[in-house]
Design a protein around this motif. Structure first.
Motif, PDB file in Angstrom:
ATOM      1  N   THR A  13       0.844  -1.192   0.000  1.00 51.63           N
ATOM      2  CA  THR A  13       0.000   0.000   0.000  1.00 51.63           C
ATOM      3  C   THR A  13       0.880   1.242   0.000  1.00 51.63           C
ATOM      4  OG1 THR A  13      -1.647  -1.171   1.327  1.00 51.63           O
ATOM      5  CG2 THR A  13      -1.826   1.237   1.216  1.00 51.63           C
ATOM      6  N   PRO A  14       0.682   2.180  -0.928  1.00 50.86           N
ATOM      7  CA  PRO A  14       1.460   3.431  -0.876  1.00 50.86           C
ATOM      8  C   PRO A  14       1.351   4.070   0.504  1.00 50.86           C
ATOM      9  CG  PRO A  14       0.234   3.305  -2.926  1.00 50.86           C
ATOM     10  CD  PRO A  14      -0.236   2.145  -2.083  1.00 50.86           C
ATOM     11  N   GLU A 284      17.979   7.650  -1.216  1.00 47.46           N
ATOM     12  CA  GLU A 284      17.171   7.238  -2.362  1.00 47.46           C
ATOM     13  C   GLU A 284      16.943   8.391  -3.344  1.00 47.46           C
ATOM     14  OE1 GLU A 284      15.699   3.919  -3.000  1.00 47.46           O
ATOM     15  OE2 GLU A 284      17.452   3.639  -1.700  1.00 47.46           O
ATOM     16  N   GLU A 285      17.570   9.547  -3.054  1.00 42.69           N
ATOM     17  CA  GLU A 285      17.504  10.736  -3.915  1.00 42.69           C
ATOM     18  C   GLU A 285      16.066  11.206  -4.146  1.00 42.69           C
ATOM     19  OE1 GLU A 285      19.891  10.074  -7.398  1.00 42.69           O
ATOM     20  OE2 GLU A 285      21.755  10.192  -6.249  1.00 42.69           O
ATOM     21  N   GLU A 316       7.758   7.399   0.803  1.00 44.97           N
ATOM     22  CA  GLU A 316       7.963   6.228  -0.038  1.00 44.97           C
ATOM     23  C   GLU A 316       7.607   4.983   0.777  1.00 44.97           C
ATOM     24  OE1 GLU A 316       8.815   6.191  -3.222  1.00 44.97           O
ATOM     25  OE2 GLU A 316       9.176   8.354  -3.421  1.00 44.97           O
ATOM     26  N   SER A 317       7.631   3.829   0.151  1.00 44.73           N
ATOM     27  CA  SER A 317       7.220   2.607   0.849  1.00 44.73           C
ATOM     28  C   SER A 317       8.125   2.276   2.029  1.00 44.73           C
ATOM     29  CB  SER A 317       7.176   1.425  -0.125  1.00 44.73           C
ATOM     30  OG  SER A 317       8.454   1.185  -0.694  1.00 44.73           O
ATOM     31  N   TYR A 318       9.404   2.680   1.969  1.00 43.82           N
ATOM     32  CA  TYR A 318      10.300   2.358   3.084  1.00 43.82           C
ATOM     33  C   TYR A 318       9.963   3.173   4.335  1.00 43.82           C
ATOM     34  CZ  TYR A 318      12.715   6.249   0.725  1.00 43.82           C
ATOM     35  OH  TYR A 318      13.011   7.434   0.086  1.00 43.82           O
ATOM     36  N   CYS A 319       9.068   4.165   4.207  1.00 42.66           N
ATOM     37  CA  CYS A 319       8.624   4.895   5.404  1.00 42.66           C
ATOM     38  C   CYS A 319       7.941   3.970   6.410  1.00 42.66           C
ATOM     39  CB  CYS A 319       7.687   6.029   5.016  1.00 42.66           C
ATOM     40  SG  CYS A 319       8.447   7.311   3.989  1.00 42.66           S
ATOM     41  N   TYR A 320       7.467   2.820   5.953  1.00 44.13           N
ATOM     42  CA  TYR A 320       6.901   1.849   6.888  1.00 44.13           C
ATOM     43  C   TYR A 320       7.946   1.403   7.912  1.00 44.13           C
ATOM     44  CZ  TYR A 320       2.618   1.380   4.134  1.00 44.13           C
ATOM     45  OH  TYR A 320       1.424   1.632   3.508  1.00 44.13           O
ATOM     46  N   GLY A 321       9.238   1.474   7.554  1.00 40.36           N
ATOM     47  CA  GLY A 321      10.281   1.095   8.505  1.00 40.36           C
ATOM     48  C   GLY A 321      10.335   2.010   9.705  1.00 40.36           C
ATOM     49  N   CYS A 322      10.019   3.295   9.512  1.00 38.27           N
ATOM     50  CA  CYS A 322      10.042   4.250  10.617  1.00 38.27           C
ATOM     51  C   CYS A 322       8.764   4.207  11.446  1.00 38.27           C
ATOM     52  CB  CYS A 322      10.253   5.670  10.093  1.00 38.27           C
ATOM     53  SG  CYS A 322      11.889   5.944   9.386  1.00 38.27           S
TER      54      CYS A 322
END
Length: 348
Positions: A13-14, A284-285, A316-322
């Motif tokens: 999911t975005p 990730e620029e 971005e999708s990696y924001c789920y990590g935070c």
């Protein structure tokens, strides 16, 4: 025959659709500067992909712009220096001294082993003189685990460095803050996906072990989740685990972490002077932009006379990590409340 889904077919999911409102920027109080990619180590989990063969570093022009910003904007409370090994990159000491002279807190994110590289042996005393807060990576209190992630002999060097800092008063004097950073091992299979354990309990275990075995004291333990970027992403991609791991993070999304996200009151600056909402977006620029969608630089903010040109954080999708579990940031966990989604395979 039932076909196992590939990494590419895993639906994510975005991140912005997970939120009930836009992720807005707040007043900037933290200036985090990535001085470059030069480092004496090449850790397997490094999201910066730093190492001894990297040459990218701050220029004199950008360094002078950053010093001007530090002096001009009293709203900056903290100058957070990272890398690479920030100490090895151009501009490190001028930035430390400019920030301290302006009354700012200075954080140095150190790998500790740099203390034993020729030419950098003065760092512990330098840190003490300028009262910098040291935030040091120690992803485990066991030698085998640390050396596996960071290189042979790194644990022993880190212990020696911590003992040096303790002798100078770090971790024992309230004016000399020493924090350690934990992150989990990079998962090698889906059944090993994990979030950091509860920060308070792990800090207690660290303090007990390091004090008992090495006579080491420190202030706080900061737990940080592995985000699927940099070398971590590359490893996960080779194992076809990058999207399943991101999905795991999504399953453990905790809305209680959103208000405390570090990207909301922070500017992240790279060695070229470009601006980002956080260090992860920098790698990730994914540029920080103003209300008109224009990418920003530190020079542009100086021209505008304001640090507060960003309205919305780029996600971005990696924001789920935070935002998974107790949350994760450069300052550690964001919430004591952990909301576990389905399929959580957390390991302590």
């Amino acid at each position: 025959m039932v076909q196992t889904p590939t990494s590419k077919t895993v639906a994510i999911t975005p991140f912005d659709l997970q939120l009930d409102r836009p992720l807005t920027k707040q007043k900037i109080t933290v200036l985090q500067i990535n001085l470059g990619k030069k480092c004496n180590l090449a850790c397997t989990h490094c999201h910066v992909e730093a190492g001894p063969n990297r040459t990218e570093e701050l220029t004199e022009e950008v360094c002078n712009q950053l010093i001007e910003a530090i002096r001009r904007f009293p709203q900056i409370e903290t100058v957070d220096l990272t890398g690479g090994a920030p100490e090895t990159n151009f501009g490190f000491k001028p930035l430390v001294e400019a920030a301290r002279n302006a009354g700012k807190e200075v954080i140095v994110r150190s790998n500790l082993t740099i203390f034993f590289v020729p030419g950098y042996e003065d760092l512990p005393e330098y840190f003490t003189k300028h009262r910098v807060r040291v935030v040091a990576s120690l992803p485990c209190y066991l030698a085998e685990n640390v050396d596996k992630m960071r290189g042979s002999g790194v644990f022993n060097s880190s212990i020696r460095a911590l003992q040096q800092l303790n002798e100078l008063g770090y971790g024992r004097n309230s004016e000399l803050k020493l924090d350690l950073v934990y992150n989990p091992p990079i998962p090698t299979s889906e059944d090993k996906f994990s979030l950091p354990p509860a920060q308070a309990g792990l800090e207690k275990a660290y303090k007990q072990h390091l004090s008992q075995h090495f006579g080491i004291d420190f202030d706080r333990l900061l737990t940080i989740t592995n985000l699927p970027i940099g070398r971590t992403k590359q490893f996960l991609q080779r194992q076809n685990l990058d999207r399943p791991y991101t999905r795991f993070l999504e399953e453990n999304f905790n809305p209680d972490t959103v208000d405390g996200l570090m990207c909301r009151n922070q500017l992240s600056v790279d060695y070229r002077g470009n601006l980002y909402d956080c260090d992860f977006n920098q790698m990730e620029e994914v540029s920080a932009v103003d209300g008109n969608g224009e990418p920003l630089t530190i020079a542009k903010l100086l021209d505008r006379g304001s640090l507060d040109a960003i309205e919305t954080v780029q996600t971005e999708s990696y924001c789920y990590g935070c935002t998974a579990g107790c949350g994760s940031s450069c300052g550690g966990a964001l919430s004591v409340k952990r909301e576990q989604g389905t399929g959580n395979r957390e390991q302590g």
